[in-house]
Design a protein around this motif. Structure first.
Motif, PDB file in Angstrom:
ATOM      1  N   LEU A 241       0.835  -1.210   0.000  1.00 49.31           N
ATOM      2  CA  LEU A 241       0.000   0.000   0.000  1.00 49.31           C
ATOM      3  C   LEU A 241       0.866   1.255   0.000  1.00 49.31           C
ATOM      4  N   ARG A 242       1.991   1.213   0.710  1.00 53.69           N
ATOM      5  CA  ARG A 242       2.896   2.365   0.695  1.00 53.69           C
ATOM      6  C   ARG A 242       3.513   2.564  -0.692  1.00 53.69           C
ATOM      7  N   LYS A 243       3.939   1.484  -1.309  1.00 53.10           N
ATOM      8  CA  LYS A 243       4.550   1.580  -2.639  1.00 53.10           C
ATOM      9  C   LYS A 243       3.574   2.138  -3.660  1.00 53.10           C
ATOM     10  N   ARG A 244       2.303   1.819  -3.516  1.00 54.70           N
ATOM     11  CA  ARG A 244       1.275   2.293  -4.451  1.00 54.70           C
ATOM     12  C   ARG A 244       0.776   3.691  -4.122  1.00 54.70           C
ATOM     13  N   GLY A 245       1.248   4.260  -3.012  1.00 52.80           N
ATOM     14  CA  GLY A 245       0.828   5.599  -2.638  1.00 52.80           C
ATOM     15  C   GLY A 245      -0.536   5.657  -1.987  1.00 52.80           C
ATOM     16  N   VAL A 246      -1.045   4.515  -1.539  1.00 52.11           N
ATOM     17  CA  VAL A 246      -2.362   4.491  -0.891  1.00 52.11           C
ATOM     18  C   VAL A 246      -2.255   4.965   0.551  1.00 52.11           C
ATOM     19  N   ALA A 261      -9.255   3.889  -2.659  1.00 52.30           N
ATOM     20  CA  ALA A 261      -8.500   2.694  -3.028  1.00 52.30           C
ATOM     21  C   ALA A 261      -8.639   1.617  -1.954  1.00 52.30           C
ATOM     22  N   LEU A 262      -8.637   2.029  -0.696  1.00 53.70           N
ATOM     23  CA  LEU A 262      -8.833   1.068   0.386  1.00 53.70           C
ATOM     24  C   LEU A 262     -10.233   0.472   0.326  1.00 53.70           C
ATOM     25  N   GLU A 263     -11.214   1.312   0.027  1.00 55.95           N
ATOM     26  CA  GLU A 263     -12.587   0.814  -0.079  1.00 55.95           C
ATOM     27  C   GLU A 263     -12.723  -0.175  -1.228  1.00 55.95           C
TER      28      GLU A 263
END
Length: 268
Positions: A241-246, A261-263
């Motif tokens: 999630l960090r790598k994807r910027g979420v 994105a989390l949803e």
């Protein structure tokens, strides 16, 4: 809980119910003792722990707690543990409490978070059975406490109270059925994403531009216990999630940068 160490890959910041998202208490997944860490089984049950009295009419709740005593707990302190005698219940005035169960193998699952205005421990008042779960303060918290005798004195002459309780119990059974059906199909990624969103509801702060700041830390162990998945899997999901910027790690906290994105992870 370690309040001083900076969070690593398997630590997430923890934190005041976020305005703008659901004001109602959201549900956390609980794994069946025989399927802990088992993604394939999908046996994860979402349910609120003992929040029956929280749904009673406000006037009745005020009457119950009119003569309640004050109680305080430090972060990490247990209000009660599973198996204790259920001799009273607590209303959270300020702070946050985790409701936990432990498997025969000693693996802990957090089945609910309870915040200000909600009530803990009333199930034992009603059925006179020992505590079915443990309640532990996640941060310094204050409470109002009433004894079983005070509860019985307040309700014995009011049959409407028991009608309300019966209706609330029936509603809880329906909610548990619905939550079980929904949570059974969540992937590991979905479980972690759902947990982050639930944390945002309780303890998130508006960081602007649609971002949510989680500025109190929680261990990777607790996050895994909330999500109902293995700690190493939580670490991998958070890293992705960090790598994807979420999400973003900022000093000693995390920021949810892309809530949608989390949803989507939850609903995939």
């Amino acid at each position: 809980m370690d309040h001083d160490a900076a969070p690593g890959d398997d630590e997430v910041a923890f934190p005041a119910r976020l305005a703008g998202r659901s004001g109602a208490a959201r549900q956390l997944p609980m794994s069946n003792a025989d399927t802990l860490y088992d993604q394939g089984s999908g046996m994860r049950v979402s349910q609120r722990s003992s929040l029956i009295l929280s749904r009673l009419p406000p006037q009745m709740t005020r009457q119950l707690f009119a003569s309640a005593s004050k109680h305080a707990a430090k972060a990490g302190e247990a209000l009660f543990v599973a198996g204790d005698r259920g001799d009273g219940c607590y209303r959270v005035e300020q702070g946050l409490v985790k409701i936990t169960v432990t498997s025969d193998r000693g693996e802990e699952r957090i089945i609910a978070l309870v915040g200000a205005g909600e009530i803990i421990g009333e199930l034992s008042l009603i059925d006179h059975q020992p505590r079915s779960a443990s309640a532990i303060a996640l941060c310094d918290s204050t409470f109002r406490y009433i004894t079983r005798q005070a509860f019985e004195d307040c309700t014995k002459d009011d049959p409407e109270t028991y009608k309300d309780l019966a209706a609330i119990l029936a509603a809880r059974l329906r909610e548990t059925d619905e939550a079980l059906a929904a949570a059974s199909f969540l992937s590991v990624r979905g479980c972690v994403a759902r947990t982050l969103l639930e944390l945002a509801d309780y303890i998130g702060k508006d960081a602007g531009r649609g971002r949510i700041l989680l500025d109190q830390r929680i261990s990777g162990k607790d996050l895994a216990a909330m999500a109902g998945v293995a700690r190493e899997n939580v670490s991998r999901v958070l890293s992705d999630l960090r790598k994807r910027g979420v999400i973003e790690q900022c000093s000693q906290s995390y920021v949810l940068k892309d809530v949608r994105a989390l949803e989507r992870e939850v609903h995939q």
